[in-house]
Design a protein around this motif. Structure first.
Motif, mmCIF file in Angstrom:
data_model
loop_
_atom_site.group_PDB
_atom_site.id
_atom_site.type_symbol
_atom_site.label_atom_id
_atom_site.label_comp_id
_atom_site.label_asym_id
_atom_site.label_seq_id
_atom_site.Cartn_x
_atom_site.Cartn_y
_atom_site.Cartn_z
ATOM 1 N N SER A 111 0.968 -0.963 -0.113
ATOM 2 C CA SER A 111 -0.175 0.053 0.303
ATOM 3 C C SER A 111 1.038 1.340 0.173
ATOM 4 N N LEU A 112 0.144 2.354 -0.184
ATOM 5 C CA LEU A 112 0.608 3.631 -0.210
ATOM 6 C C LEU A 112 0.774 3.848 1.437
ATOM 7 N N LEU A 113 2.128 3.567 1.596
ATOM 8 C CA LEU A 113 2.212 3.786 3.433
ATOM 9 C C LEU A 113 2.707 5.165 3.587
ATOM 10 N N PRO A 114 1.803 6.359 4.921
ATOM 11 C CA PRO A 114 1.767 5.864 6.058
ATOM 12 C C PRO A 114 -0.200 5.274 5.852
ATOM 13 N N LYS A 115 -1.099 4.555 4.735
ATOM 14 C CA LYS A 115 -2.040 4.459 4.423
ATOM 15 C C LYS A 115 -2.057 3.052 4.395
ATOM 16 N N PHE A 116 -3.271 3.005 5.085
ATOM 17 C CA PHE A 116 -3.667 1.342 4.591
ATOM 18 C C PHE A 116 -1.897 0.104 5.721
ATOM 19 N N LYS A 117 -1.477 0.054 6.572
ATOM 20 C CA LYS A 117 -0.695 0.027 7.386
ATOM 21 C C LYS A 117 -1.323 -1.846 7.740
ATOM 22 N N GLY A 118 -0.616 -2.609 8.259
ATOM 23 C CA GLY A 118 -1.226 -4.310 8.386
ATOM 24 C C GLY A 118 -1.864 -4.789 7.161
ATOM 25 N N ILE A 119 -2.601 -5.933 7.084
ATOM 26 C CA ILE A 119 -2.845 -6.425 6.499
ATOM 27 C C ILE A 119 -4.429 -5.908 5.777
ATOM 28 N N ASN A 120 -4.837 -7.101 4.953
ATOM 29 C CA ASN A 120 -6.105 -7.289 3.696
ATOM 30 C C ASN A 120 -5.661 -5.346 3.206
ATOM 31 N N THR A 121 -5.153 -5.454 2.754
ATOM 32 C CA THR A 121 -4.404 -3.237 1.618
ATOM 33 C C THR A 121 -5.881 -3.615 0.990
ATOM 34 N N THR A 164 5.577 0.074 -1.273
ATOM 35 C CA THR A 164 6.255 1.078 -0.296
ATOM 36 C C THR A 164 7.565 0.252 -0.156
ATOM 37 N N VAL A 165 7.951 0.753 0.164
ATOM 38 C CA VAL A 165 9.788 -0.266 0.674
ATOM 39 C C VAL A 165 10.029 0.968 1.826
ATOM 40 N N HIS A 166 10.340 0.029 2.817
ATOM 41 C CA HIS A 166 9.963 1.179 4.109
ATOM 42 C C HIS A 166 11.464 0.555 5.156
ATOM 43 N N SER A 187 5.996 1.721 10.250
ATOM 44 C CA SER A 187 6.528 2.861 10.334
ATOM 45 C C SER A 187 7.087 3.384 10.367
ATOM 46 N N GLY A 188 8.098 2.175 9.889
ATOM 47 C CA GLY A 188 9.740 3.254 9.731
ATOM 48 C C GLY A 188 9.639 4.071 8.074
ATOM 49 N N LYS A 189 11.312 4.728 8.503
ATOM 50 C CA LYS A 189 11.106 5.916 7.222
ATOM 51 C C LYS A 189 11.048 5.294 5.880
ATOM 52 N N ILE A 190 10.349 5.537 4.682
ATOM 53 C CA ILE A 190 9.643 4.988 3.614
ATOM 54 C C ILE A 190 11.185 5.589 2.439
ATOM 55 N N ILE A 191 11.715 3.791 1.756
ATOM 56 C CA ILE A 191 12.923 4.087 0.947
ATOM 57 C C ILE A 191 12.073 4.420 -0.393
ATOM 58 N N VAL A 192 11.016 3.967 -0.737
ATOM 59 C CA VAL A 192 10.683 4.210 -2.260
ATOM 60 C C VAL A 192 9.462 4.050 -2.007
ATOM 61 N N GLN A 193 8.512 4.513 -2.952
ATOM 62 C CA GLN A 193 7.055 3.804 -3.297
ATOM 63 C C GLN A 193 7.018 3.946 -4.538
ATOM 64 N N LYS A 194 5.928 3.320 -4.884
ATOM 65 C CA LYS A 194 5.451 3.585 -6.330
ATOM 66 C C LYS A 194 3.585 2.967 -6.704
ATOM 67 N N SER A 195 3.268 3.940 -7.086
ATOM 68 C CA SER A 195 1.834 4.094 -7.159
ATOM 69 C C SER A 195 1.034 3.751 -8.596
ATOM 70 N N TYR A 227 8.647 -5.160 -7.741
ATOM 71 C CA TYR A 227 9.679 -5.648 -8.050
ATOM 72 C C TYR A 227 10.499 -4.765 -7.983
ATOM 73 N N LYS A 228 10.606 -3.713 -9.126
ATOM 74 C CA LYS A 228 11.284 -3.220 -9.203
ATOM 75 C C LYS A 228 11.354 -2.184 -7.841
ATOM 76 N N ALA A 229 10.337 -2.189 -6.733
ATOM 77 C CA ALA A 229 10.561 -0.849 -5.817
ATOM 78 C C ALA A 229 11.424 -1.423 -4.550
ATOM 79 N N PHE A 230 11.310 -2.696 -4.541
ATOM 80 C CA PHE A 230 12.242 -3.864 -3.949
ATOM 81 C C PHE A 230 14.037 -3.069 -4.174
ATOM 82 N N SER A 231 14.141 -3.984 -5.912
ATOM 83 C CA SER A 231 15.384 -3.134 -6.318
ATOM 84 C C SER A 231 15.777 -1.699 -6.154
#
Ligand code: GRF
Length: 187
Positions: free
Chosen positions: A109-119, A134-136, A144-152, A173-177
Motif C-alpha cells: 500500500s502507499l504507507l502511511p495508508k493501510f498499514k497491516g493486513i488485507n490492504t 512501499t519499501v521502508h 511505520s519506519g522511514k520510507i525508502i521507495v514508493q510506487k503508485s 519487484y521494481k520498488a524492492f530493487s
C-alpha cells in the motif's frame, strides 16, 4: 564493488524473493542473497532458494527462542541487511535491537495508508483513486519506519482484489530493487 550479504524472510509464494535473486545476479547490484528464512515449512517460495542453491532456514515460530536461532544463522552468514518479503510475522523489538543492521520491508500500500493486513480490500472499500507499494525501514512500530521507495498507479473502475494484487506486485519487484540500490547509494 564488494557485495553485501542479504537475508530474505518469507512466508509464502516468494515472488519478491525470486525477483531479488534474479536482480542480484547483476554485478553492479549491491547485494547477494546469502540466506533465506521462512516461518512456514510449506512456503512455496523456498523453491527459489533450493533452485539457486541458497542456504535456507525453516523456523518453527512456536519455539520461544526462534528469533535467537535466526540471529545465530544471520551472524553465521555475515548478513548486512534483512529484506522482509511477505514475512507474516512481526519482528520483535529485541530482534531489531540485537541485529542492529538494516531491516527493510515491502508493503502493498502507499504507507502511511493501510498499514497491516488485507490492504487491497481496504483500498477498494475506501474508494481510493491510487494505490501502490512501499519499501521502508523496519522500526519498532508496524509498517511505520522511514520510507525508502514508493510506487503508485491509478485504480481502474474494473479493478478487484485480484487485479490490484497483480498490479501492485509488478511494481513491488521494481520498488524492492530500487530501494536496495538507494540503501547502499552512499555506503
Ligand atoms: C507482497 O505483496 C508484499 O507486499 C507483502 O506480501 C506479499 C508477498 O508476496 N508483504 P511474495 O511472497 O513475494 O510473492
Amino acid at each position: 564493488m564488494v557485495k553485501k550479504n542479504a537475508c530474505v524472510f518469507i512466508s509464502g509464494n516468494g515472488s519478491n524473493l525470486k525477483s531479488l535473486i534474479l536482480r542480484s545476479r547483476d554485478k553492479s547490484f549491491p547485494i547477494n542473497i546469502s540466506l533465506v528464512v521462512s516461518n512456514k515449512k510449506n512456503a512455496k517460495g523456498i523453491i527459489h532458494a533450493k533452485k539457486n542453491s541458497i542456504p535456507y532456514l525453516i523456523i518453527n515460530t512456536k519455539k520461544n527462542d526462534f528469533e535467537n536461532r535466526i540471529l545465530e544463522e544471520v551472524k553465521k552468514y555475515k548478513i548486512s541487511i534483512i529484506c522482509l518479503a511477505g514475512y507474516m510475522k512481526i519482528i520483535s523489538k529485541k530482534f531489531i535491537r540485537i541485529f542492529s543492521k538494516k531491516i527493510i520491508n515491502i508493503h502493498p500500500s502507499l504507507l502511511p495508508k493501510f498499514k497491516g493486513i488485507n490492504t487491497f480490500e481496504r483500498v477498494l472499500i475506501n474508494n481510493e483513486s491510487k494505490t501502490g507499494c512501499t519499501v521502508h525501514y523496519v522500526n519498532e512500530k508496524l509498517d511505520s519506519g522511514k520510507i525508502i521507495v514508493q510506487k503508485s498507479f491509478f485504480i481502474d473502475k474494473k479493478d478487484n482484489i485480484k487485479t490490484l494484487k497483480q498490479k501492485t506486485q509488478n511494481l513491488e519487484y521494481k520498488a524492492f530493487s530500487e530501494a536496495i540500490i538507494n540503501v547502499y547509494r552512499y555506503n
